[in-house]
Design an enzyme around this catalytic site. Structure first.
Site, PDB file in Angstrom:
ATOM      1  N   TRP A 102      27.264 -38.535 -25.079  1.00  0.00           N
ATOM      2  CA  TRP A 102      27.247 -38.018 -26.461  1.00  0.00           C
ATOM      3  C   TRP A 102      28.101 -38.843 -27.410  1.00  0.00           C
ATOM      4  CZ3 TRP A 102      23.307 -35.613 -28.025  1.00  0.00           C
ATOM      5  CH2 TRP A 102      22.630 -34.710 -27.198  1.00  0.00           C
ATOM      6  N   ASP A 173      34.060 -34.300 -31.575  1.00  0.00           N
ATOM      7  CA  ASP A 173      32.838 -33.547 -31.260  1.00  0.00           C
ATOM      8  C   ASP A 173      33.194 -32.492 -30.204  1.00  0.00           C
ATOM      9  OD1 ASP A 173      30.457 -32.554 -30.355  1.00  0.00           O
ATOM     10  OD2 ASP A 173      29.512 -34.502 -29.984  1.00  0.00           O
ATOM     11  N   LYS A 197      26.307 -24.155 -27.111  1.00  0.00           N
ATOM     12  CA  LYS A 197      26.959 -24.375 -25.823  1.00  0.00           C
ATOM     13  C   LYS A 197      27.927 -23.221 -25.550  1.00  0.00           C
ATOM     14  CE  LYS A 197      24.890 -28.359 -25.853  1.00  0.00           C
ATOM     15  NZ  LYS A 197      25.347 -29.597 -26.458  1.00  0.00           N
TER      16      LYS A 197
END
Ligand SMILES: *Cc1c(COP(=O)(O)O)cnc(C)c1O
Length: 361
Positions: A102, A173, A197
């Protein structure tokens, strides 16, 4: 219905109590005769939901007044664009720490807006994978900000250190890390996270940003990604994902009821310790990540004999232990054990792993 434990990385498990409450009030929310989904985001009733969710999030994370909380759309990937468009200013570069899938995606997107520097921090020590500590990150003094990802959802790698760079803007993030533990918000300048999430349903993205950074977006930034526009309209410049906002608010209340992040952190530690211990004590399963960088949220592991993967997944699923397949770029298994995964779910998985090892090992 048999109990199902959902180990999906995202969208992921939501606390049962929250789903039960949402179900109860789905058609007749607060005696309004309507669903919360059907009412205007400008109504007094919905604004109360929105403000309460923000306050609960502020309480949980102890967010200081010098930070603004924004509820946006476009997911974490939307932020991969929004961040450079809002924070580059006159600078032509930013530092992107590469710790896995990511963080590298964020770097690739940033290349559309500037010449970012990618700083690779993965290494191997005594056959264990680990990440360079922050003091060894080779950041540039020309960069507008440092971007990193404290929990690589796919790779199962975490950075638990908190940033301490002088005179640097820190962007993180937190998609699969947010609310898993208490952090010191003041060590950051911008935190962002998609909700699917560790919060609630997909569709809402949370941004916690230092107020003084708002107002410097590039002229080409779309209004819906411009922090100033979003902020001036209290996250309602365009119609927000109201149901996701409401449901996230229920999750925040649930977290408070569990004792807040201090308690959640202890539980997350316990759940992941148990699972890693199971893996380490066996010659059938393996995880090669150094203990200081092991993710408490996404436990990646492999069967020594990958030929057994399919049957492992099939038998686990039959017992209600679902979505354990690892991401295709890593392979093997991944047990995502976010806040909503009860200790019992982790214990069931461990029990199954022992059984499977005895049966096929
Ligand atoms: C899932 C995830 C993303 C992508 O999120 P979207 O909301 O699908 O854009 C980005 N970063 C991390 C760390 C993630 O776990």
């Amino acid at each position: 219905m048999n109990v199902v434990y959902n180990f999906s990385a995202g969208p992921a498990m939501i606390p049962r109590d929250v789903l039960y409450q949402a179900k109860k009030e789905l058609q007749n929310w607060k005696k309004s005769g309507s669903s919360v989904m059907e009412i205007s985001h400008r109504s007094e009733e919905f604004i109360r939901v929105a403000l309460e969710a923000e306050q609960d999030l502020r309480d949980l994370l102890k967010i200081p007044d010098s930070f603004k909380v924004l509820f946006c759309q476009g997911g974490a990937r939307g932020q991969f664009s929004a961040i450079p468009m809002n924070l580059l200013g006159n600078s032509k570069t930013a530092d992107y720490i590469n710790s896995g899938y990511w963080s590298n995606c964020a770097f690739i997107e940033a290349k559309k807006y500037c010449s970012p520097q990618s700083i690779y921090i993965r290494e191997n020590h005594n056959k264990k994978e680990c990440l360079l500590p922050m003091r060894q990150w080779n950041v540039s003094n020309k960069s507008a900000y440092i971007h990193y990802c404290p929990n690589e959802t796919i790779d199962g790698l975490s950075i638990y250190e908190e940033p301490f760079f002088e005179n640097k803007i820190i962007v993180a993030d937190f998609s699969s890390f947010i609310l898993s533990r208490l952090i010191n918000i003041k060590n950051y300048d911008l935190i962002y996270a998609g909700a699917q999430k560790n919060i609630g349903p997909a569709g809402i993205t949370i941004i916690i940003i230092r107020k003084k950074l708002i107002g410097y977006s590039s002229k080409i930034a779309p209004s819906i990604l411009d922090y100033k526009t979003i902020s001036e309209h209290n996250s309602m410049f365009n119609t927000p994902p109201t149901f996701a906002w409401y449901l996230s608010g229920l999750v925040f209340k649930w977290l408070k009821k569990q004792g807040g992040l201090e308690e959640i952190e202890k539980l997350n530690q316990k759940k992941s310790d148990l699972l890693y211990k199971k893996i380490d004590n066996s010659e059938f399963y393996i995880n090669k990540i150094d203990s200081k960088n092991r993710s408490q949220m996404n436990v990646v592991f492999h069967l020594i004999n990958p030929k057994l993967n399919t049957i492992f997944l099939k038998e686990a699923s039959k017992l209600g232990l679902k979505y354990l397949r690892g991401h295709s770029i890593v392979g093997g298994m991944r047990a995502s054990i976010y806040n909503a995964m009860p200790l019992k779910g982790v214990k069931s998985l461990i029990k199954f792993m022992s059984y499977f090892e005895n049966r096929y090992g």
